[in-house]
Motif scaffolding. Sequence first.
Motif, PDB file in Angstrom:
ATOM      1  N   ALA A 102      28.998  87.369  36.282  1.00 37.65           N
ATOM      2  CA  ALA A 102      30.010  86.349  36.561  1.00 37.65           C
ATOM      3  C   ALA A 102      30.471  85.665  35.280  1.00 37.65           C
ATOM      4  CB  ALA A 102      29.461  85.322  37.555  1.00 37.65           C
TER       5      ALA A 102
ATOM      6  N   THR B 245      31.627  80.311  45.560  1.00 37.20           N
ATOM      7  CA  THR B 245      30.868  81.512  45.910  1.00 37.20           C
ATOM      8  C   THR B 245      29.396  81.263  45.613  1.00 37.20           C
ATOM      9  OG1 THR B 245      32.699  83.037  45.477  1.00 37.20           O
ATOM     10  CG2 THR B 245      30.471  83.951  45.348  1.00 37.20           C
TER      11      THR B 245
ATOM     12  N   VAL C  77      30.725  79.626  40.675  1.00 39.36           N
ATOM     13  CA  VAL C  77      29.677  80.482  41.245  1.00 39.36           C
ATOM     14  C   VAL C  77      28.327  79.797  41.125  1.00 39.36           C
ATOM     15  CG1 VAL C  77      28.557  82.735  41.144  1.00 39.36           C
ATOM     16  CG2 VAL C  77      30.999  82.530  40.593  1.00 39.36           C
TER      17      VAL C  77
ATOM     18  N   LEU D  10      35.203  86.946  42.856  1.00 37.00           N
ATOM     19  CA  LEU D  10      35.018  86.528  41.468  1.00 37.00           C
ATOM     20  C   LEU D  10      36.351  86.532  40.726  1.00 37.00           C
ATOM     21  CD1 LEU D  10      31.666  88.272  40.496  1.00 37.00           C
ATOM     22  CD2 LEU D  10      32.045  86.014  41.509  1.00 37.00           C
TER      23      LEU D  10
ATOM     24  N   VAL E 268      29.359  79.253  36.076  1.00 37.19           N
ATOM     25  CA  VAL E 268      28.173  79.758  36.785  1.00 37.19           C
ATOM     26  C   VAL E 268      27.026  78.777  36.634  1.00 37.19           C
ATOM     27  CG1 VAL E 268      26.520  81.649  37.014  1.00 37.19           C
ATOM     28  CG2 VAL E 268      28.870  82.133  36.305  1.00 37.19           C
TER      29      VAL E 268
END
Length: 411
Positions: A161, A231, A145, A139, A168
Amino acid sequence: MDRVVIVGASLAGLNAAESLRTEGFQGKITLIGDEREYPYDRPPLSKQLLTGEWDVDRLPLRSAAEFDDLQLDFLNGRTAEALDVADQKVLLEGGEPVEFDGLIIATGARALGLPFGRQLTGVHMLRTQADALRIRDELQAGTRVAVIGAGFIGSEVASSARARGLDVTMIEALSAPMIGPLGEELAGWAAELHAGAGVGLRMNAMVSDLVGDGQVEAVELEDGTRIEADTVVVGIGVRPNVEWLADSGLTIGDGVICDQYCRAAPGIFAAGDVARWPNGLFGPFAYSEPQRTMRIEHWTNAVEQGMAAARNLLLESRGESLEPFSPVPYFWSDQHGLSIMASGITAPRDNFQLVHGTLESNRFAAIYGLRGYLSGVVAVGWPRMLRRYQGMIRDRTTWEEALATAREIEG
């Protein structure tokens, strides 16, 4: 009873060990844990640890001195592979037996994964300290993300996040975040909370693939949409760790099936995420069948049930009457600077009523009813109100009485 084995170095397992000592048990206690770490707190994994507010030194549930005072034979980094009930043995990986007179099963649950994309770097599930540290390492500034699953864990990861200033997107097969436990009314509020904090929401969306060449690059949805991601955190639920009990003769379903005392068999009890039992407090109105049971995956239940299982194991060994475990479930979730607290049963539900505050203010209390009784409460920013209705759930207050109380408070 001279030898107690606790399988699971979890919150429930630790509290069971402490309760045994507090209740005067002087015999040998063996605690078996498949992780190397001493028992640690899991709720911060998706919150303070991911945001960087905490480091791992704050996670242990007890200090080294407190743990040593329990005088446990701690077998860490060891996995239980089978249970021999007749010979009273837990078989560890490799076949090593650990004998017991009493057994407490506290093996918890593990995170569910997707059937694809596991070979890609950057794809994670979150259940252990090691999982959280791997995610936190990724992160970094500029990381995109994607969180698959908008339940409590997914929502907390998305919140953490965003707290780090990252891009995100949260993806959910249902129509709104946390709609199962909160219901449509509050799930809509939760969606606005996430959107207002800058989380991209893709609801009613099914994931078809995770793509990338070694490193994950995107999440593909069934409608063809491609969500770029460096991620990916998968938070689609958990499964209780019961496979090692398959040939034990215990009754296994979605967890270890216990009676109202947390007892799975004579001398064998279960606690925490792995235990499924009939909660007598809700039986008169919440269960359609007497056999209906609940399994609770929350911190407070692990503490209370670990203690209850240990007490009942000792009571059974002394030939005394056991005590039913009948709590009012309680859990909380921290998201975008707010604490969402809930108690009782919020699903299934027959009734819902926002009784105090407003959704717009992010300070409110809402109650849930089932079969004519108050069954649950959710409160945001109002712990005192949560405690008030929690007591009413414990007292088996009717739905109409609960509404009348709410009118009195407001009046």
